[in-house]
Design an enzyme around this catalytic site. Structure first.
Site, PDB file in Angstrom:
ATOM      1  N   THR A  65      -9.974   2.332 -18.564  1.00  0.00           N
ATOM      2  CA  THR A  65      -9.479   1.378 -17.564  1.00  0.00           C
ATOM      3  C   THR A  65     -10.605   1.094 -16.587  1.00  0.00           C
ATOM      4  O   THR A  65     -11.627   1.792 -16.567  1.00  0.00           O
ATOM      5  CB  THR A  65      -8.275   1.948 -16.798  1.00  0.00           C
ATOM      6  OG1 THR A  65      -8.734   3.014 -15.942  1.00  0.00           O
ATOM      7  CG2 THR A  65      -7.196   2.465 -17.735  1.00  0.00           C
ATOM      8  N   LYS A  95      -4.425  15.567  -7.364  1.00  0.00           N
ATOM      9  CA  LYS A  95      -3.888  15.663  -8.717  1.00  0.00           C
ATOM     10  C   LYS A  95      -3.253  17.025  -8.979  1.00  0.00           C
ATOM     11  O   LYS A  95      -2.314  17.132  -9.778  1.00  0.00           O
ATOM     12  CB  LYS A  95      -4.985  15.361  -9.743  1.00  0.00           C
ATOM     13  CG  LYS A  95      -5.483  13.924  -9.713  1.00  0.00           C
ATOM     14  CD  LYS A  95      -4.352  12.913  -9.889  1.00  0.00           C
ATOM     15  CE  LYS A  95      -4.860  11.494 -10.055  1.00  0.00           C
ATOM     16  NZ  LYS A  95      -3.747  10.519 -10.230  1.00  0.00           N
ATOM     17  N   TYR A 144      -9.643  13.972  -4.786  1.00  0.00           N
ATOM     18  CA  TYR A 144      -9.049  13.605  -6.075  1.00  0.00           C
ATOM     19  C   TYR A 144      -8.465  14.838  -6.757  1.00  0.00           C
ATOM     20  O   TYR A 144      -7.298  14.847  -7.187  1.00  0.00           O
ATOM     21  CB  TYR A 144     -10.100  12.944  -6.959  1.00  0.00           C
ATOM     22  CG  TYR A 144      -9.581  12.468  -8.288  1.00  0.00           C
ATOM     23  CD1 TYR A 144      -9.065  11.180  -8.423  1.00  0.00           C
ATOM     24  CD2 TYR A 144      -9.592  13.288  -9.410  1.00  0.00           C
ATOM     25  CE1 TYR A 144      -8.580  10.727  -9.646  1.00  0.00           C
ATOM     26  CE2 TYR A 144      -9.106  12.852 -10.623  1.00  0.00           C
ATOM     27  CZ  TYR A 144      -8.605  11.575 -10.741  1.00  0.00           C
ATOM     28  OH  TYR A 144      -8.106  11.136 -11.950  1.00  0.00           O
ATOM     29  N   ASP A 161       0.841  -1.184   0.000  1.00  0.00           N
ATOM     30  CA  ASP A 161       0.000   0.000   0.000  1.00  0.00           C
ATOM     31  C   ASP A 161       0.884   1.245   0.000  1.00  0.00           C
ATOM     32  O   ASP A 161       1.687   1.435   0.928  1.00  0.00           O
ATOM     33  CB  ASP A 161      -0.879  -0.035   1.258  1.00  0.00           C
ATOM     34  CG  ASP A 161      -1.940   1.042   1.306  1.00  0.00           C
ATOM     35  OD1 ASP A 161      -1.818   2.036   0.564  1.00  0.00           O
ATOM     36  OD2 ASP A 161      -2.893   0.890   2.099  1.00  0.00           O
ATOM     37  N   VAL A 162       0.743   2.096  -1.006  1.00  0.00           N
ATOM     38  CA  VAL A 162       1.593   3.289  -1.071  1.00  0.00           C
ATOM     39  C   VAL A 162       1.341   4.243   0.086  1.00  0.00           C
ATOM     40  O   VAL A 162       2.163   5.114   0.372  1.00  0.00           O
ATOM     41  CB  VAL A 162       1.425   4.045  -2.413  1.00  0.00           C
ATOM     42  CG1 VAL A 162       1.939   3.215  -3.572  1.00  0.00           C
ATOM     43  CG2 VAL A 162      -0.013   4.503  -2.631  1.00  0.00           C
ATOM     44  N   ASN A 215       2.257   5.886  -9.862  1.00  0.00           N
ATOM     45  CA  ASN A 215       1.049   5.824 -10.682  1.00  0.00           C
ATOM     46  C   ASN A 215      -0.192   5.403  -9.904  1.00  0.00           C
ATOM     47  O   ASN A 215      -1.313   5.610 -10.382  1.00  0.00           O
ATOM     48  CB  ASN A 215       1.305   4.848 -11.847  1.00  0.00           C
ATOM     49  CG  ASN A 215       0.035   4.455 -12.572  1.00  0.00           C
ATOM     50  OD1 ASN A 215      -0.475   5.184 -13.404  1.00  0.00           O
ATOM     51  ND2 ASN A 215      -0.490   3.275 -12.241  1.00  0.00           N
ATOM     52  N   VAL A 229      -9.529   7.664 -19.244  1.00  0.00           N
ATOM     53  CA  VAL A 229      -8.805   6.546 -19.845  1.00  0.00           C
ATOM     54  C   VAL A 229      -9.653   5.282 -19.702  1.00  0.00           C
ATOM     55  O   VAL A 229     -10.285   5.055 -18.662  1.00  0.00           O
ATOM     56  CB  VAL A 229      -7.432   6.349 -19.163  1.00  0.00           C
ATOM     57  CG1 VAL A 229      -6.656   5.224 -19.854  1.00  0.00           C
ATOM     58  CG2 VAL A 229      -6.630   7.649 -19.208  1.00  0.00           C
TER      59      VAL A 229
END
Length: 274
Positions: free
Chosen positions: A207, A176, A172, A75-76, A102, A205
């Protein structure tokens, strides 16, 4: 010769989506890969997150592309996890040349009474990036051969787009934008070491973070979002592909971009060029 022959890349959020695409593209260009992903669910995230099976598939695809890879579950948000993943890669490959913070989540459509979504967004996509930088930069400096760091931001990191002001959406957008500040700070400090630091800013994107049933249901039930022209790309494409971001990262990581640093690179089908 491949553009990244002999390089080693550290990639977070590598189990699927953009992270998997980056790992595979870099392997196609000759890089070895240290791949890390949480591989478990975060409660405030409304769509199913990646699994250990997904990370195993990334490993298979990198090897199929001719690359070598070391994978770690971590976990980052936890610096010790980042350190363990990095150390496992160093044990295998000896060094790191390319760093791709990322890992990302999009907890943006939950109800507005979930303040934890703010903290999760900030912790994953801002604090998590800082953890990756703090773990990897000392080795880049000590090696003395330069390097490339490319942080995944978003079109939302360059403008004030947003579906709502729920805590997850606010977090978010803030994260960012925040990584752009980190990029500018580190790019100035690391230039003397020939370590380049840039951000990439994708539009939507294709994904699992965006292309999922839960998000589709939200958009369909909110026609003000579906019909809002400000959310649409000027170029005639609804979602770009992960490989479009990967191709930009290959360039930024290669010697072709050896003097490109401190740049916010949109890969956004013209989204920020309105």
């Amino acid at each position: 010769m491949a553009r990244l022959e002999g390089k080693v890349a550290f990639v977070t959020g590598a189990a699927r989506g953009q992270g998997r695409s980056h790992a595979v593209r870099l392997a196609e260009e000759g890089a070895s890969v240290i791949a890390m992903d949480i591989c478990e669910q975060i409660d405030t995230v409304f769509y199913p997150m990646a699994t250990t099976d997904d990370l195993a598939e990334t490993e298979r695809l990198v090897k199929e592309a001719g690359g070598s890879i070391v994978t770690s579950v971590g976990d980052v948000r936890n610096r010790a996890d980042v350190q363990r993943a990095y150390d496992a890669g160093i044990e295998q490959f000896g060094h790191v040349d390319i760093v791709l913070p990322n890992a990302g989540i999009m907890p943006v459509i939950g109800p507005g009474d979930q303040p934890q979504a703010w903290h999760d967004a900030i912790d994953v996509m801002l604090t998590g990036v800082w953890h990756v930088l703090e773990v990897t930069v000392p080795g880049l400096i000590e090696r003395g051969e330069g390097g490339s760091i490319v942080i995944t931001s978003s079109a939302a990191g360059l403008t004030s787009i947003g579906l709502n002001t729920f805590p997850g959406q606010a977090g978010y957008s803030a994260a960012k934008h925040g990584v752009v500040g980190l990029m500018r700070l580190y790019s100035k400090q690391l230039a003397k070491h020939s370590i380049r630091v840039n951000t990439v800013h994708p539009t939507g994107v294709n994904t699992p973070m965006v292309a999922n049933a839960e998000y589709g249901e939200f958009v369909n039930s909110h026609p003000e979002v579906a019909n809002d022209e400000s959310y649409k790309n000027p170029m005639p494409v609804e979602l770009i592909e992960a490989v479009d971001i990967s191709n930009a990262i290959v360039f930024l990581a290669s010697d072709e971009a050896r003097y490109v640093t401190g740049v916010t690179l949109p890969v956004d089908a013209g989204y920020n060029n309105r």
